[in-house]
Design a protein around this motif. Structure first.
Motif, PDB file in Angstrom:
ATOM      1  N   PRO A 295      -8.107  -1.990   9.522  1.00 50.12           N
ATOM      2  CA  PRO A 295      -8.415  -3.157   8.680  1.00 50.12           C
ATOM      3  C   PRO A 295      -7.192  -3.642   7.922  1.00 50.12           C
ATOM      4  O   PRO A 295      -6.321  -2.854   7.538  1.00 50.12           O
ATOM      5  CB  PRO A 295      -9.495  -2.628   7.721  1.00 50.12           C
ATOM      6  CG  PRO A 295      -9.342  -1.138   7.746  1.00 50.12           C
ATOM      7  CD  PRO A 295      -8.863  -0.805   9.114  1.00 50.12           C
ATOM      8  N   ALA A 296      -7.124  -4.945   7.733  1.00 51.44           N
ATOM      9  CA  ALA A 296      -6.009  -5.534   6.992  1.00 51.44           C
ATOM     10  C   ALA A 296      -6.024  -5.033   5.555  1.00 51.44           C
ATOM     11  O   ALA A 296      -7.063  -4.641   5.016  1.00 51.44           O
ATOM     12  CB  ALA A 296      -6.101  -7.055   7.031  1.00 51.44           C
ATOM     13  N   ALA A 297      -4.846  -5.029   4.932  1.00 52.08           N
ATOM     14  CA  ALA A 297      -4.702  -4.558   3.545  1.00 52.08           C
ATOM     15  C   ALA A 297      -4.026  -5.673   2.738  1.00 52.08           C
ATOM     16  O   ALA A 297      -2.811  -5.636   2.508  1.00 52.08           O
ATOM     17  CB  ALA A 297      -3.891  -3.267   3.498  1.00 52.08           C
ATOM     18  N   PRO A 298      -4.793  -6.677   2.330  1.00 53.38           N
ATOM     19  CA  PRO A 298      -4.199  -7.849   1.658  1.00 53.38           C
ATOM     20  C   PRO A 298      -3.492  -7.517   0.352  1.00 53.38           C
ATOM     21  O   PRO A 298      -2.649  -8.290  -0.105  1.00 53.38           O
ATOM     22  CB  PRO A 298      -5.404  -8.764   1.424  1.00 53.38           C
ATOM     23  CG  PRO A 298      -6.599  -7.867   1.483  1.00 53.38           C
ATOM     24  CD  PRO A 298      -6.255  -6.794   2.456  1.00 53.38           C
ATOM     25  N   ASP A 299      -3.830  -6.387  -0.265  1.00 51.92           N
ATOM     26  CA  ASP A 299      -3.202  -6.022  -1.534  1.00 51.92           C
ATOM     27  C   ASP A 299      -1.922  -5.209  -1.340  1.00 51.92           C
ATOM     28  O   ASP A 299      -1.287  -4.799  -2.317  1.00 51.92           O
ATOM     29  CB  ASP A 299      -4.178  -5.228  -2.400  1.00 51.92           C
ATOM     30  CG  ASP A 299      -4.675  -3.958  -1.698  1.00 51.92           C
ATOM     31  OD1 ASP A 299      -4.734  -3.981  -0.454  1.00 51.92           O
ATOM     32  OD2 ASP A 299      -4.996  -2.986  -2.401  1.00 51.92           O
ATOM     33  N   ARG A 300      -1.542  -4.969  -0.093  1.00 55.07           N
ATOM     34  CA  ARG A 300      -0.341  -4.182   0.189  1.00 55.07           C
ATOM     35  C   ARG A 300       0.695  -5.057   0.893  1.00 55.07           C
ATOM     36  O   ARG A 300       0.366  -6.034   1.566  1.00 55.07           O
ATOM     37  CB  ARG A 300      -0.676  -2.958   1.046  1.00 55.07           C
ATOM     38  CG  ARG A 300      -1.727  -2.038   0.440  1.00 55.07           C
ATOM     39  CD  ARG A 300      -2.035  -0.878   1.344  1.00 55.07           C
ATOM     40  NE  ARG A 300      -0.918   0.078   1.379  1.00 55.07           N
ATOM     41  CZ  ARG A 300      -0.837   1.093   2.239  1.00 55.07           C
ATOM     42  NH1 ARG A 300      -1.786   1.261   3.159  1.00 55.07           N
ATOM     43  NH2 ARG A 300       0.179   1.920   2.198  1.00 55.07           N
ATOM     44  N   ARG A 301       1.963  -4.657   0.742  1.00 50.08           N
ATOM     45  CA  ARG A 301       3.060  -5.416   1.310  1.00 50.08           C
ATOM     46  C   ARG A 301       3.835  -4.545   2.315  1.00 50.08           C
ATOM     47  O   ARG A 301       3.610  -3.335   2.434  1.00 50.08           O
ATOM     48  CB  ARG A 301       4.010  -5.908   0.211  1.00 50.08           C
ATOM     49  CG  ARG A 301       3.308  -6.700  -0.897  1.00 50.08           C
ATOM     50  CD  ARG A 301       3.401  -8.212  -0.675  1.00 50.08           C
ATOM     51  NE  ARG A 301       2.680  -8.747   0.451  1.00 50.08           N
ATOM     52  CZ  ARG A 301       1.394  -9.105   0.433  1.00 50.08           C
ATOM     53  NH1 ARG A 301       0.655  -8.932  -0.647  1.00 50.08           N
ATOM     54  NH2 ARG A 301       0.847  -9.636   1.489  1.00 50.08           N
ATOM     55  N   LEU A 302       4.787  -5.148   2.997  1.00 51.95           N
ATOM     56  CA  LEU A 302       5.596  -4.442   3.978  1.00 51.95           C
ATOM     57  C   LEU A 302       6.326  -3.251   3.342  1.00 51.95           C
ATOM     58  O   LEU A 302       6.469  -2.194   3.962  1.00 51.95           O
ATOM     59  CB  LEU A 302       6.613  -5.408   4.608  1.00 51.95           C
ATOM     60  CG  LEU A 302       7.615  -4.833   5.616  1.00 51.95           C
ATOM     61  CD1 LEU A 302       6.892  -4.148   6.773  1.00 51.95           C
ATOM     62  CD2 LEU A 302       8.529  -5.941   6.136  1.00 51.95           C
ATOM     63  N   ARG A 303       6.734  -3.397   2.100  1.00 54.05           N
ATOM     64  CA  ARG A 303       7.417  -2.316   1.398  1.00 54.05           C
ATOM     65  C   ARG A 303       6.581  -1.038   1.390  1.00 54.05           C
ATOM     66  O   ARG A 303       7.119   0.073   1.464  1.00 54.05           O
ATOM     67  CB  ARG A 303       7.716  -2.755  -0.039  1.00 54.05           C
ATOM     68  CG  ARG A 303       8.340  -1.676  -0.914  1.00 54.05           C
ATOM     69  CD  ARG A 303       8.569  -2.167  -2.334  1.00 54.05           C
ATOM     70  NE  ARG A 303       9.562  -3.208  -2.396  1.00 54.05           N
ATOM     71  CZ  ARG A 303      10.869  -2.993  -2.470  1.00 54.05           C
ATOM     72  NH1 ARG A 303      11.328  -1.742  -2.461  1.00 54.05           N
ATOM     73  NH2 ARG A 303      11.712  -4.004  -2.543  1.00 54.05           N
TER      74      ARG A 303
END
Length: 478
Positions: free
Chosen positions: A130-138
């Motif tokens: 599932p996508a994690a919209p609250d997370r970034r590539l970092r």
């Protein structure tokens, strides 16, 4: 004068050869597909090259609008890149090599900053995850490893992140799991336990011609001192000693404990027969044939052993970190906390984006794809690379290392050459080699622990009297 002429001819030949290759290997035109040029430190046929080749195939399946053009330049990747940068022709989008080499490109102004890319880019979730919209590539990277990729300002170039970690090389004591299983040995967590295991191996397996330790002369011998010093004193303390502002080598009991531990590993019958005259890679070949139990080396050893096709009936590879010292005679000194027992040493291979990358958008898409856990798993399983990606599986040979590595709060650098190259080259190397190679008192040049530490401190004092790293060649020594 003649020498300079020859050198200029060689340089010109390399330059012209690169340009000729660029002309004959121009980017292939792929109808309706945008090319991403990837210049790599890996050479054709290497396990890591095969890993990347598989990843590029998967990337193109998922992104049919792109075609990855790999350039397998091998360890000469920077030399191959230089003419392209100077002429502005056939510049790749991404360059893949070790972090220190990439920092050279940062200082020369050739790399693009990636801070905004990792802070704004979406988290690279695996397929089906599932996508994690609250997370970034970092968030895909191990924080301490990503932190080590940060470039500190100190010249005309702005501090920031220019390198994304692609893989990690570290050092361990590698061992033959079959020997441990046959003798009922446990992986040691202290130096005393490690020596006790060596004694059992010597006593129980010597009749089969099996030694506790394999080595080619002093190849990788500095790993013993490097890891024991970091774990006993901590890297910052050791660096201050080298710089002349920290504890003295000849009086601090921690230094004596470290080098006494190394000397204790030279007990009669511990190292394989004729190790002092063995030439690389004879020892690691003998080790994979079951003729010794332990060998200290870098994690790249796993890849190197693949070429030997070891017999699983006599050899199965495992690894554990160099154990902590558990016996320090503090004398009159008040005991102090030791270094971080969970600390790990890391040399980082990275991916970087060229400032004039022809396909910046596609390159960033590929960088994010390579930061997936499932992408790191391919580099781990096929290339035997330690992944810098949080939650990615390790090579099966390093299963005991995974939890420690992924939760490490301290990441040590890879040796004295990083912060004191002249001291390392002219004051340390030959003296330590003489100490390590002097297996027995009757051997020529044998140094006791006290003699070694005294001479090391004398050399360090003279080195600083001669301006230390600021000296023209750093050769001053008593």
């Amino acid at each position: 004068m003649r020498l300079y002429t020859v050198l200029w001819v060689v340089v010109a030949a390399v330059f012209c050869l690169t340009l000729v290759l660029d002309v004959t290997q121009q980017k292939a035109e792929h109808k309706d597909r945008s090319t991403i040029a990837f210049a790599s430190m890996w050479a054709p046929g290497e396990p890591m090259m095969k890993s990347y080749k598989e990843l590029f195939r998967r990337f193109e399946q998922e992104h049919p609008e792109y075609k990855v053009e790999p350039r397998w330049d091998g360890r000469w990747v920077l030399a191959s890149l230089r003419p392209r940068l100077l002429t502005g022709t056939n510049i790749p989008d991404i360059v893949n090599t070790d972090r220190d080499a990439l920092i050279v490109l940062v200082k020369a102004g050739y790399l693009d900053a990636l801070g905004d890319v990792v802070d704004r880019g979406a988290y690279p979730h695996d397929r089906g995850e599932p996508a994690a919209p609250d997370r970034r590539l970092r968030d895909a990277f191990l924080p301490k490893i990503l932190e080590r990729c940060h470039y500190e300002a100190g010249d005309a170039h702005q501090a920031g992140l220019y390198v994304l970690p692609a893989g990690v090389w570290s050092g361990f004591i590698f061992f033959n799991r079959l020997h441990y299983e046959q003798l009922g040995l446990q992986i040691p967590t202290t130096w005393s336990q490690f020596l006790a295991n060596c004694r059992v191996i010597k006593e129980k397996l010597k009749d089969r011609g099996i030694a506790p330790l394999a080595a080619d002369k002093d190849s990788y011998s500095e790993f013993w001192s490097q890891f024991l010093l970091n774990r006993t004193l901590g890297e910052e303390v050791v660096q201050r000693s080298v710089e002349g502002t920290g504890p003295r080598f000849d009086t601090d009991p921690r230094y004596r404990a470290v080098f006494q531990a190394i000397r204790d590993s030279h007990q009669d019958g511990f190292f394989m027969h004729s190790w002092r005259s063995s030439k690389w890679p004879d020892a690691q070949r003998a080790w994979t044939q079951g003729k010794a139990t332990h060998m200290i080396s870098g994690s790249y050893l796993i890849r190197e052993t693949l070429a030997y096709e070891p017999d699983p009936a006599v050899f199965r590879l495992g690894a554990f970190p160099v154990p902590m010292l558990d016996a320090i005679d503090w004398g009159d000194m008040e005991p102090v906390p030791l270094g971080d027992p969970t600390g790990v040493t890391a040399t980082i291979a990275g991916h970087a984006l060229l400032q004039d990358a022809p396909n910046r958008v596609g390159a960033i898409e590929l960088l994010a794809f390579l930061a997936r856990k499932e992408s790191a798993a391919v580099l781990s399983s096929v290339g035997k690379e330690i992944p810098p990606i949080a939650g990615a599986p390790f090579p099966t040979e390093l299963v005991e290392i995974q939890d420690m590595f992924q939760t490490a709060q301290t990441v040590y650098r890879t040796g004295f050459h990083v912060y004191a190259p002249w001291w390392n080259k002219y004051q340390w190397k030959d003296l330590y080699r003489a100490f390590f190679m002097g297996e027995k008192p009757e051997h020529a040049g044998y140094l006791t622990v006290d003699d070694f530490l005294r001479q090391l401190q004398e050399r360090t004092d003279a080195y600083h009297e001669g301006s230390g790293e600021l000296a023209s060649d750093g050769r001053l020594s008593p």
